[in-house]
Design an enzyme around this catalytic site. Structure first.
Site, PDB file in Angstrom:
ATOM      1  N   CYS A  30       5.801   8.915   1.470  1.00 26.78           N
ATOM      2  CA  CYS A  30       5.419   7.592   1.968  1.00 26.78           C
ATOM      3  C   CYS A  30       6.610   6.632   1.922  1.00 26.78           C
ATOM      4  O   CYS A  30       6.768   5.786   2.807  1.00 26.78           O
ATOM      5  CB  CYS A  30       4.268   7.012   1.147  1.00 26.78           C
TER       6      CYS A  30
ATOM      7  N   CYS B  25      -1.484   8.559   8.393  1.00 31.50           N
ATOM      8  CA  CYS B  25      -0.921   9.810   8.890  1.00 31.50           C
ATOM      9  C   CYS B  25      -2.010  10.872   9.000  1.00 31.50           C
ATOM     10  O   CYS B  25      -2.928  10.929   8.172  1.00 31.50           O
ATOM     11  CB  CYS B  25       0.168  10.293   7.940  1.00 31.50           C
TER      12      CYS B  25
ATOM     13  N   CYS C  34       0.082   3.025   0.230  1.00 34.56           N
ATOM     14  CA  CYS C  34       1.301   3.677   0.692  1.00 34.56           C
ATOM     15  C   CYS C  34       2.547   3.094   0.036  1.00 34.56           C
ATOM     16  O   CYS C  34       3.623   3.648   0.160  1.00 34.56           O
ATOM     17  CB  CYS C  34       1.423   3.548   2.196  1.00 34.56           C
TER      18      CYS C  34
ATOM     19  N   CYS D 253      -2.977  13.104   5.939  1.00 36.68           N
ATOM     20  CA  CYS D 253      -3.416  12.376   4.740  1.00 36.68           C
ATOM     21  C   CYS D 253      -4.620  11.487   5.025  1.00 36.68           C
ATOM     22  O   CYS D 253      -4.920  10.575   4.247  1.00 36.68           O
ATOM     23  CB  CYS D 253      -2.267  11.539   4.175  1.00 36.68           C
TER      24      CYS D 253
END
Ligand code: SF4
Length: 258
Positions: free
Chosen positions: A115, A197, A225, A200
């Site tokens: 991240c 994303c 994040c 995730c």
């Protein structure tokens, strides 16, 4: 904004006022567009009423195809360009070479480092030298975000952080999107309330916490994040669906940015 009912119009006008005050008070205000449902509201408010604010987003390289499609639809609707920041290629290449293409699955530190490289570092470049950045966070999104302030000093990045949607509910957001016919990520219709994303993010069941589909193998307090540092809140139990071998729960005061 005649298409909005009075209470929603008042909310929107309050947010516009806050954005205008930010432009008057701080230099080079920007909006970090996360491309979620709240972002559709903020992009509309900014590009329609406070266009002095520069809108940007970060492409981590692991986004859903539907998210890229959304960026294109937004730019076409408003006839404006959204600046896109990317991770530094060499740093990302070195990390993938050492950890694998999906190395973020190996533990919490690996996830946070991914991240950091893909999202936090490009974000840091985007806000460098600016006076304030705008976010779409809401109090109802998570325990950590329930403590956010409308304007607060972001010590991590060295500028003010403006949150004009704190008082909006999820329903307010969707009422606004529908009343104005705004574009939005089609994954929202498939059970994805919060979209990051692709590897995730997963769909959640109706009624589940709206951020529970992000990094679902971690406890709730660590599911950020790194752009929104967590606040100290009461520890919670590990999630019941945590996989065997999942990392130990974080202490809530641990800094997210490595
Ligand atoms: Fe990497 Fe997942 Fe973070 Fe995206 S959300 S930057 S893939 S760890």
């Amino acid at each position: 904004m005649s298409e909005l009912d009075p209470s929603l119009r008042a909310l929107a006008e309050g947010s516009i006022q806050q954005l205008r005050e930010a432009v008057a008070a701080y230099k080079n205000v920007c909006y970090a567009n996360s491309l979620g449902s709240e972002s559709m509201v903020l992009v509309d408010l900014i590009w329609s009423f406070v266009p002095e604010i520069q809108v940007f987003t970060v492409d981590t390289g692991r986004l859903f195809p539907e998210t890229y499609e959304l960026v294109d639809r937004l730019q076409q609707r408003y006839g404006r360009a959204m600046y896109v920041y990317y991770p530094e290629a060499r740093e990302l290449e070195a990390w993938v070479a050492a950890n694998g293409i999906n190395g973020f699955r190996d533990g919490l530190n690996e996830r946070l480092t991914c991240c950091h490289i893909r999202k936090v570092a490009p974000f840091r470049r985007a806000v460098a030298g600016r006076g304030a950045w705008v976010t779409g966070i809401r109090h109802g999104q998570s325990a950590s975000r329930s403590l956010a302030q409308r304007v607060e000093w972001d010590a991590e990045y060295g500028l003010q952080k403006i949150s004009p949607l704190l008082d909006w509910t999820e329903r307010d957001v969707w009422d606004y999107i529908r009343a104005k016919g705004l574009p939005y990520n089609s994954l929202h219709d498939a059970g994805y309330p919060s979209i990051g994303c692709a590897p995730c993010t997963r769909a959640v069941a109706p009624g589940e916490d709206e951020r529970s589909g992000r990094w679902w193998w971690e406890r709730a307090e660590s599911r950020e994040c790194g752009l929104h540092p967590r606040r100290r809140i009461a520890p919670a139990a590990a999630p019941a669906d945590a996989p065997a071998g999942a990392p130990e729960p974080l202490q809530t005061s641990v800094q997210l940015v490595p």
